[in-house]
Design an enzyme around this catalytic site. Structure first.
Site, PDB file in Angstrom:
ATOM      1  N   MET A 177     -12.248   4.453  -0.215  1.00 42.06           N
ATOM      2  CA  MET A 177     -12.869   4.704   1.097  1.00 42.06           C
ATOM      3  C   MET A 177     -13.575   6.043   0.996  1.00 42.06           C
ATOM      4  O   MET A 177     -13.164   7.033   1.600  1.00 42.06           O
ATOM      5  CB  MET A 177     -11.791   4.685   2.194  1.00 42.06           C
ATOM      6  CG  MET A 177     -11.336   3.282   2.537  1.00 42.06           C
ATOM      7  SD  MET A 177      -9.742   3.260   3.356  1.00 42.06           S
ATOM      8  CE  MET A 177      -8.672   3.261   1.925  1.00 42.06           C
ATOM      9  N   GLY A 218      -8.856   4.083   7.329  1.00 45.06           N
ATOM     10  CA  GLY A 218      -8.570   5.510   7.471  1.00 45.06           C
ATOM     11  C   GLY A 218      -7.098   5.810   7.709  1.00 45.06           C
ATOM     12  O   GLY A 218      -6.630   6.887   7.360  1.00 45.06           O
ATOM     13  N   PHE A 219      -6.397   4.867   8.291  1.00 47.52           N
ATOM     14  CA  PHE A 219      -4.992   5.136   8.637  1.00 47.52           C
ATOM     15  C   PHE A 219      -4.145   3.886   8.454  1.00 47.52           C
ATOM     16  O   PHE A 219      -4.622   2.768   8.696  1.00 47.52           O
ATOM     17  CB  PHE A 219      -4.875   5.603  10.095  1.00 47.52           C
ATOM     18  CG  PHE A 219      -5.694   6.829  10.369  1.00 47.52           C
ATOM     19  CD1 PHE A 219      -5.177   8.101  10.128  1.00 47.52           C
ATOM     20  CD2 PHE A 219      -7.001   6.715  10.828  1.00 47.52           C
ATOM     21  CE1 PHE A 219      -5.952   9.232  10.345  1.00 47.52           C
ATOM     22  CE2 PHE A 219      -7.786   7.841  11.049  1.00 47.52           C
ATOM     23  CZ  PHE A 219      -7.260   9.110  10.809  1.00 47.52           C
ATOM     24  N   HIS A 258      -1.381  -1.300  -4.175  1.00 51.85           N
ATOM     25  CA  HIS A 258      -2.635  -1.025  -3.474  1.00 51.85           C
ATOM     26  C   HIS A 258      -2.698   0.485  -3.236  1.00 51.85           C
ATOM     27  O   HIS A 258      -1.808   1.065  -2.610  1.00 51.85           O
ATOM     28  CB  HIS A 258      -2.673  -1.797  -2.153  1.00 51.85           C
ATOM     29  CG  HIS A 258      -3.967  -1.666  -1.420  1.00 51.85           C
ATOM     30  ND1 HIS A 258      -5.085  -2.421  -1.714  1.00 51.85           N
ATOM     31  CD2 HIS A 258      -4.326  -0.852  -0.398  1.00 51.85           C
ATOM     32  CE1 HIS A 258      -6.075  -2.085  -0.903  1.00 51.85           C
ATOM     33  NE2 HIS A 258      -5.646  -1.133  -0.090  1.00 51.85           N
ATOM     34  N   ASP A 274      -6.552  -6.392   4.487  1.00 51.03           N
ATOM     35  CA  ASP A 274      -6.004  -5.039   4.462  1.00 51.03           C
ATOM     36  C   ASP A 274      -5.954  -4.444   5.865  1.00 51.03           C
ATOM     37  O   ASP A 274      -6.992  -4.167   6.467  1.00 51.03           O
ATOM     38  CB  ASP A 274      -6.881  -4.171   3.540  1.00 51.03           C
ATOM     39  CG  ASP A 274      -6.274  -2.810   3.279  1.00 51.03           C
ATOM     40  OD1 ASP A 274      -5.125  -2.574   3.692  1.00 51.03           O
ATOM     41  OD2 ASP A 274      -6.967  -1.981   2.661  1.00 51.03           O
ATOM     42  N   GLY A 275      -4.726  -4.242   6.343  1.00 50.87           N
ATOM     43  CA  GLY A 275      -4.525  -3.551   7.620  1.00 50.87           C
ATOM     44  C   GLY A 275      -3.734  -4.373   8.616  1.00 50.87           C
ATOM     45  O   GLY A 275      -4.130  -5.483   8.974  1.00 50.87           O
ATOM     46  N   GLY A 276      -2.587  -3.834   9.012  1.00 51.01           N
ATOM     47  CA  GLY A 276      -1.794  -4.477  10.064  1.00 51.01           C
ATOM     48  C   GLY A 276      -1.189  -5.814   9.670  1.00 51.01           C
ATOM     49  O   GLY A 276      -0.842  -6.620  10.536  1.00 51.01           O
ATOM     50  N   MET A 317     -11.289  -5.805   5.867  1.00 50.00           N
ATOM     51  CA  MET A 317     -10.492  -4.824   6.631  1.00 50.00           C
ATOM     52  C   MET A 317     -10.125  -5.439   7.979  1.00 50.00           C
ATOM     53  O   MET A 317     -10.993  -5.823   8.763  1.00 50.00           O
ATOM     54  CB  MET A 317     -11.299  -3.538   6.859  1.00 50.00           C
ATOM     55  CG  MET A 317     -11.576  -2.712   5.616  1.00 50.00           C
ATOM     56  SD  MET A 317     -10.137  -2.291   4.634  1.00 50.00           S
ATOM     57  CE  MET A 317      -9.108  -1.445   5.818  1.00 50.00           C
ATOM     58  N   GLY A 342       1.265  -2.043   4.149  1.00 53.16           N
ATOM     59  CA  GLY A 342       1.732  -0.661   4.033  1.00 53.16           C
ATOM     60  C   GLY A 342       2.957  -0.426   4.886  1.00 53.16           C
ATOM     61  O   GLY A 342       4.099  -0.547   4.428  1.00 53.16           O
ATOM     62  N   SER A 343       2.726  -0.132   6.159  1.00 49.27           N
ATOM     63  CA  SER A 343       3.831   0.197   7.071  1.00 49.27           C
ATOM     64  C   SER A 343       4.868  -0.906   7.141  1.00 49.27           C
ATOM     65  O   SER A 343       6.067  -0.628   7.186  1.00 49.27           O
ATOM     66  CB  SER A 343       3.308   0.423   8.486  1.00 49.27           C
ATOM     67  OG  SER A 343       2.190   1.236   8.430  1.00 49.27           O
ATOM     68  N   ASP A 369      -4.911   3.642  -1.767  1.00 55.17           N
ATOM     69  CA  ASP A 369      -5.976   3.952  -0.818  1.00 55.17           C
ATOM     70  C   ASP A 369      -6.507   5.368  -1.026  1.00 55.17           C
ATOM     71  O   ASP A 369      -5.818   6.339  -0.745  1.00 55.17           O
ATOM     72  CB  ASP A 369      -5.436   3.839   0.611  1.00 55.17           C
ATOM     73  CG  ASP A 369      -5.187   2.392   0.994  1.00 55.17           C
ATOM     74  OD1 ASP A 369      -6.131   1.599   0.931  1.00 55.17           O
ATOM     75  OD2 ASP A 369      -4.032   2.071   1.341  1.00 55.17           O
ATOM     76  N   SER A 384       0.847  -1.199   0.000  1.00 56.37           N
ATOM     77  CA  SER A 384       0.000   0.000   0.000  1.00 56.37           C
ATOM     78  C   SER A 384       0.879   1.243   0.000  1.00 56.37           C
ATOM     79  O   SER A 384       1.640   1.486   0.934  1.00 56.37           O
ATOM     80  CB  SER A 384      -0.892   0.010   1.238  1.00 56.37           C
ATOM     81  OG  SER A 384      -1.433   1.321   1.387  1.00 56.37           O
ATOM     82  N   MET A 433      -9.092   8.150   0.127  1.00 53.23           N
ATOM     83  CA  MET A 433      -9.922   8.514   1.298  1.00 53.23           C
ATOM     84  C   MET A 433     -10.472   9.925   1.117  1.00 53.23           C
ATOM     85  O   MET A 433      -9.746  10.810   0.673  1.00 53.23           O
ATOM     86  CB  MET A 433      -9.065   8.493   2.565  1.00 53.23           C
ATOM     87  CG  MET A 433      -8.378   7.180   2.822  1.00 53.23           C
ATOM     88  SD  MET A 433      -7.356   7.290   4.303  1.00 53.23           S
ATOM     89  CE  MET A 433      -6.553   5.687   4.253  1.00 53.23           C
ATOM     90  N   HIS A 474      -8.541   1.038  -3.755  1.00 57.35           N
ATOM     91  CA  HIS A 474      -9.446   0.832  -2.620  1.00 57.35           C
ATOM     92  C   HIS A 474     -10.111   2.167  -2.307  1.00 57.35           C
ATOM     93  O   HIS A 474      -9.475   3.081  -1.777  1.00 57.35           O
ATOM     94  CB  HIS A 474      -8.594   0.321  -1.440  1.00 57.35           C
ATOM     95  CG  HIS A 474      -9.353   0.131  -0.165  1.00 57.35           C
ATOM     96  ND1 HIS A 474      -8.727  -0.077   1.040  1.00 57.35           N
ATOM     97  CD2 HIS A 474     -10.688   0.111   0.101  1.00 57.35           C
ATOM     98  CE1 HIS A 474      -9.630  -0.218   1.993  1.00 57.35           C
ATOM     99  NE2 HIS A 474     -10.830  -0.099   1.456  1.00 57.35           N
TER     100      HIS A 474
HETATM  101  C1  DX5 Z   1      -6.281   1.567   5.741  1.00 62.62           C
HETATM  102  C2  DX5 Z   1      -5.882   1.250   4.344  1.00 62.62           C
HETATM  103  C3  DX5 Z   1      -4.782   0.276   4.256  1.00 62.62           C
HETATM  104  C4  DX5 Z   1      -3.490   0.757   4.849  1.00 62.62           C
HETATM  105  C5  DX5 Z   1      -2.743  -0.436   5.347  1.00 62.62           C
HETATM  106  O1  DX5 Z   1      -7.417   2.329   5.739  1.00 62.62           O
HETATM  107  O2  DX5 Z   1      -6.948   0.719   3.618  1.00 62.62           O
HETATM  108  O3  DX5 Z   1      -4.569  -0.152   2.909  1.00 62.62           O
HETATM  109  O4  DX5 Z   1      -2.691   1.452   3.946  1.00 62.62           O
HETATM  110  O5  DX5 Z   1      -1.649   0.005   6.040  1.00 62.62           O
HETATM  111  P1  DX5 Z   1      -0.898  -0.883   7.122  1.00 62.62           P
HETATM  112  O6  DX5 Z   1      -0.369  -2.085   6.394  1.00 62.62           O
HETATM  113  O7  DX5 Z   1       0.168   0.036   7.615  1.00 62.62           O
HETATM  114  O8  DX5 Z   1      -1.916  -1.243   8.175  1.00 62.62           O
HETATM  115 ZN    ZN Z   2      -6.528  -0.260   1.629  1.00 60.01          ZN
END
Ligand code: DX5
Ligand code: ZN
Length: 216
Positions: free
Chosen positions: A68, A142-143, A33, A175-177, A137, A197-198, A35, A8, A37, A66
């Site tokens: 949002m 959102g983050f 990916h 998606d996420g963490g 999710m 992402g991170s 995102d 991401s 928002m 994606h």
């Molecule tokens: C969150 C996004 C994710 C986000 C994932 O709202 O949809 O795609 O970028 O980031 P990490 O992998 O850092 O949780």
């Molecule tokens: Zn996403």
């Protein structure tokens, strides 16, 4: 099919998007990916159509977009024009989900449905046949950089059995963490695509982190 990795770009260096894209091009990543928002559906604003247009000039792999945003059906053609290959809308933001999925496919894109942590995967059943990808999710959207919600595994297993029972080929994306700690278990539960992402972009060597996730 081996699982796919979709880094991401939300966690990337926005001032150096071209080099971030080139890194992904050369890596073992399968998709980008992206995102989007709007500050309404989620309490954050990221980037939108013009940025994706320029990202697309430097990418060699499919763009997994994606959304949002509220009323995603208003922008389907716009995202097609700037290069989206997979377009995912939230079930919570779509009043006429069936129609929206058809409209995405009419534009020759793969149609995805994302579900928030509080949304039961059973709600996807009536439109599963029209859905190419479900994005589960595993954080509240959102983050980036949030902690993985453990209840996700159960949702993945449930959804996987719904897909198998219906004889469909719908892909499950998480998606996420996502990290090397939960990736294996997610795949074992039925996940096909891991968004990260991170874990990728904040690591010392993103190319290697992607390769490690792919090998898991
Ligand atoms: C969150 C996004 C994710 C986000 C994932 O709202 O949809 O795609 O970028 O980031 P990490 O992998 O850092 O949780
Ligand atoms: Zn996403």
């Amino acid at each position: 099919m081996s699982h796919l990795i979709a880094p991401s770009l939300l966690a990337s260096d926005f001032a150096n998007l071209q080099s971030e894209c080139e890194m992904i091009n050369k890596s073992d990543a399968d998709w980008y990916h992206l995102d989007v928002m709007d500050g309404v559906f989620v309490p954050n604003i990221s980037f939108g159509i013009p940025i994706i247009k320029y990202i697309n000039k430097h990418t060699l792999k499919p763009l997994d977009v994606h959304l949002m945003i509220v009323e995603p059906e208003r922008y389907i053609k716009d995202f097609k024009i700037v290069g989206a290959n997979i377009l995912t809308v939230h079930i919570e933001a779509s009043k006429h989900l069936h129609r929206t999925l058809q409209a995405i496919k009419q534009e020759d894109m793969k149609a995805g449905v994302a579900v928030n942590p509080h949304t039961a995967v059973e709600l996807l059943e009536p439109t599963l046949e029209e859905t190419d990808l479900v994005c589960i999710m595993s954080v509240n959207p959102g983050f980036g950089g949030q902690a993985f919600i453990e209840g996700t595994y159960r949702k993945v297993e449930k959804l996987k059995s719904m897909i198998v029972k219906a004889g469909l080929d719908t892909k499950i994306e998480i998606d996420g963490g996502v990290t090397s700690v939960n990736a294996r278990k997610l795949i074992d539960c039925g996940a096909d695509v891991l968004v990260a992402g991170s874990f990728v972009f904040k690591s010392e060597n993103p190319t290697k982190t992607i390769a490690d996730l792919k090998k898991i």
